[in-house]
Structure formats: structure tokens, C-alpha cells
Design a protein around this motif. Structure first.
Motif, PDB file in Angstrom:
ATOM      1  N   TYR A 249       0.804  -1.222   0.000  1.00 31.56           N
ATOM      2  CA  TYR A 249       0.000   0.000   0.000  1.00 31.56           C
ATOM      3  C   TYR A 249       0.839   1.274   0.000  1.00 31.56           C
ATOM      4  CZ  TYR A 249      -3.955  -3.019   0.413  1.00 31.56           C
ATOM      5  OH  TYR A 249      -4.906  -3.967   0.134  1.00 31.56           O
ATOM      6  N   HIS A 250       2.159   1.122  -0.071  1.00 33.79           N
ATOM      7  CA  HIS A 250       3.009   2.301  -0.227  1.00 33.79           C
ATOM      8  C   HIS A 250       2.783   2.885  -1.619  1.00 33.79           C
ATOM      9  CE1 HIS A 250       5.530   2.640   3.292  1.00 33.79           C
ATOM     10  NE2 HIS A 250       5.814   1.359   3.254  1.00 33.79           N
ATOM     11  N   GLY A 251       2.698   4.198  -1.709  1.00 34.60           N
ATOM     12  CA  GLY A 251       2.594   4.848  -3.006  1.00 34.60           C
ATOM     13  C   GLY A 251       3.907   4.749  -3.767  1.00 34.60           C
ATOM     14  N   GLU A 252       3.841   5.004  -5.051  1.00 29.68           N
ATOM     15  CA  GLU A 252       5.034   4.924  -5.901  1.00 29.68           C
ATOM     16  C   GLU A 252       6.157   5.835  -5.404  1.00 29.68           C
ATOM     17  OE1 GLU A 252       4.324   5.369 -10.095  1.00 29.68           O
ATOM     18  OE2 GLU A 252       2.550   4.091  -9.998  1.00 29.68           O
ATOM     19  N   ALA A 253       5.796   7.016  -4.926  1.00 32.85           N
ATOM     20  CA  ALA A 253       6.820   7.953  -4.448  1.00 32.85           C
ATOM     21  C   ALA A 253       7.559   7.379  -3.239  1.00 32.85           C
ATOM     22  CB  ALA A 253       6.188   9.302  -4.107  1.00 32.85           C
ATOM     23  N   ASN A 254       6.833   6.736  -2.320  1.00 28.13           N
ATOM     24  CA  ASN A 254       7.481   6.135  -1.152  1.00 28.13           C
ATOM     25  C   ASN A 254       8.415   5.001  -1.561  1.00 28.13           C
ATOM     26  OD1 ASN A 254       6.087   7.853   0.529  1.00 28.13           O
ATOM     27  ND2 ASN A 254       4.950   6.262   1.596  1.00 28.13           N
ATOM     28  N   VAL A 255       7.941   4.134  -2.453  1.00 26.53           N
ATOM     29  CA  VAL A 255       8.765   3.010  -2.897  1.00 26.53           C
ATOM     30  C   VAL A 255      10.021   3.526  -3.592  1.00 26.53           C
ATOM     31  CG1 VAL A 255       8.869   1.010  -4.442  1.00 26.53           C
ATOM     32  CG2 VAL A 255       6.829   1.400  -3.047  1.00 26.53           C
ATOM     33  N   ALA A 256       9.854   4.507  -4.466  1.00 23.46           N
ATOM     34  CA  ALA A 256      11.003   5.069  -5.188  1.00 23.46           C
ATOM     35  C   ALA A 256      12.002   5.701  -4.215  1.00 23.46           C
ATOM     36  CB  ALA A 256      10.536   6.095  -6.210  1.00 23.46           C
TER      37      ALA A 256
ATOM     38  N   PRO B  31      15.330   7.231   3.642  1.00 22.73           N
ATOM     39  CA  PRO B  31      14.309   6.798   4.592  1.00 22.73           C
ATOM     40  C   PRO B  31      13.034   7.650   4.489  1.00 22.73           C
ATOM     41  CG  PRO B  31      16.424   7.139   5.685  1.00 22.73           C
ATOM     42  CD  PRO B  31      16.546   7.703   4.304  1.00 22.73           C
ATOM     43  N   LEU B  32      11.918   7.023   4.778  1.00 21.70           N
ATOM     44  CA  LEU B  32      10.657   7.752   4.826  1.00 21.70           C
ATOM     45  C   LEU B  32      10.608   8.581   6.101  1.00 21.70           C
ATOM     46  CD1 LEU B  32       8.106   4.982   3.746  1.00 21.70           C
ATOM     47  CD2 LEU B  32       9.271   6.678   2.312  1.00 21.70           C
TER      48      LEU B  32
ATOM     49  N   ARG C  12       4.806   8.738   5.651  1.00 18.07           N
ATOM     50  CA  ARG C  12       4.074   7.608   6.221  1.00 18.07           C
ATOM     51  C   ARG C  12       2.620   7.935   6.544  1.00 18.07           C
ATOM     52  NH1 ARG C  12       9.216   6.926   9.146  1.00 18.07           N
ATOM     53  NH2 ARG C  12      10.184   4.994   8.425  1.00 18.07           N
ATOM     54  N   HIS C  13       2.270   9.199   6.703  1.00 15.28           N
ATOM     55  CA  HIS C  13       0.935   9.551   7.194  1.00 15.28           C
ATOM     56  C   HIS C  13      -0.191   8.995   6.310  1.00 15.28           C
ATOM     57  CE1 HIS C  13      -2.034  11.641   9.550  1.00 15.28           C
ATOM     58  NE2 HIS C  13      -2.581  12.036   8.417  1.00 15.28           N
ATOM     59  N   GLY C  14      -0.160   9.265   5.027  1.00 18.05           N
ATOM     60  CA  GLY C  14      -1.216   8.790   4.129  1.00 18.05           C
ATOM     61  C   GLY C  14      -1.259   7.280   4.042  1.00 18.05           C
ATOM     62  N   TRP C  15      -0.084   6.669   4.065  1.00 20.91           N
ATOM     63  CA  TRP C  15       0.024   5.216   4.028  1.00 20.91           C
ATOM     64  C   TRP C  15      -0.630   4.605   5.272  1.00 20.91           C
ATOM     65  CZ3 TRP C  15       3.990   2.445   7.033  1.00 20.91           C
ATOM     66  CH2 TRP C  15       4.066   1.077   6.742  1.00 20.91           C
ATOM     67  N   LEU C  16      -0.320   5.142   6.438  1.00 14.78           N
ATOM     68  CA  LEU C  16      -0.919   4.641   7.674  1.00 14.78           C
ATOM     69  C   LEU C  16      -2.420   4.892   7.708  1.00 14.78           C
ATOM     70  CD1 LEU C  16       1.882   5.772  10.129  1.00 14.78           C
ATOM     71  CD2 LEU C  16       1.258   3.394   9.617  1.00 14.78           C
TER      72      LEU C  16
END
Length: 165
Positions: free
Chosen positions: A29-36, A43-44, A49-53
């Protein structure tokens, strides 16, 4: 819950099977920007992390509302992250997979198909980690030096035996 490399996905899948629950890997459920960002070794932060959580809390809430059992693999490194997830279900319990830096790094270095790698990223997570306190409700802490099967058997029995499953 726990830092990368502790076995959240592997143990979580087996635990879900033991409990007859649905399994969700939070990494999916991580967005593409987080994965990239993580793939580049960055590190995030809390904003990342807010939207992901929030999305994971929605999944937890939907499972609770629908009466479905759910096992979610998620780092949940800080208490406020765990509190945000509890927004989906105040009775949410956590299994904290704890291990030495050496064992965690060995596992990370053995990965071939995951975006999270490297000692710097691990060290950042270890520095960020707020070990769950006794005042956080249902927390099962397990040492990852045991086999995944032993970990699953231990926590599955604890959950089954708990009066407020």
C-alpha cells in the motif's frame, strides 16, 4: 510490526493461516513515491508515512466493521503510528518481531527482490523504532532468532488463549 527484515510478511502470512484470517502486507500500500524514495536509499519521514498509515487504518476499520479477522504486516515503528492504526480498531493487538542488528542486516542483504535494502536504511529504522510499552495494550514481543514456525505457534496460541481475541 518491526523493522525491515524481521520477518513481518513471512510470519504474518503464516499467522493469518493459523488464525483463519485475511493477510495484508502493508508494503503493498506504499505509493510509488514512497517506494522510489526507499529504493534510492532515502528513509521515509512522518509525512511520507501519514497517508500510508491512514489507508492501512481504513483497511483495519473495514475488517472490524465486516467482522473479518485480519493480520497486517506493517512496520509501525513509532507509538503514534500504532495509535493511528488503532484508529481503525481500538482493540488492535500487535506482534513485535524483535532481533539483533546483525541478524536483521544479514536478512536484508540476502534479499533480491525487495525495495528496502542496506545498512543505512536499517540503522534509520532502528533509530526511529519506539519499542512498544506495557501501556499500549495487547503486545506480543517475539525474538526473531527462533524459527518462523515457532514464532507463529507461540503467538497463535497466545491469541487463541486470550479472553478478548
Amino acid at each position: 510490526m518491526g523493522v525491515s527484515g524481521c520477518g513481518k510478511s513471512h510470519v504474518g502470512q503464516q499467522l493469518a493461516a493459523c488464525l483463519g484470517a485475511q493477510f495484508i502486507d502493508g508494503d503493498d500500500y506504499h505509493g510509488e513515491a514512497n517506494v522510489a524514495k526507499m529504493a534510492r536509499g532515502i528513509p521515509l519521514d512522518d509525512d511520507d508515512r501519514h497517508g500510508w498509515l491512514a489507508r492501512l487504518a481504513e483497511l483495519i476499520e473495514a475488517a472490524r466493521r465486516d467482522g473479518r479477522s485480519l493480520v497486517l504486516a506493517c512496520s509501525s515503528l513509532k507509538r503514534r503510528y500504532r495509535d493511528q492504526l488503532r484508529g481503525g480498531d481500538p482493540a488492535l493487538g500487535f506482534v513485535f518481531l524483535e532481533g539483533t542488528r546483525e541478524l536483521l542486516l544479514e536478512r536484508l542483504e540476502a534479499r533480491t527482490d525487495h525495495f528496502f535494502k542496506g545498512a543505512d536504511m536499517l540503522d534509520n529504522q532502528l533509530a526511529t523504532l519506539e519499542v512498544p510499552g506495557d501501556d499500549e495494550g495487547r503486545i506480543h514481543t517475539l525474538d526473531i532468532s527462533a524459527t518462523p514456525q515457532a514464532l507463529v505457534e507461540s503467538v497463535c496460541q497466545q491469541i487463541v488463549d486470550a479472553p478478548e481475541r
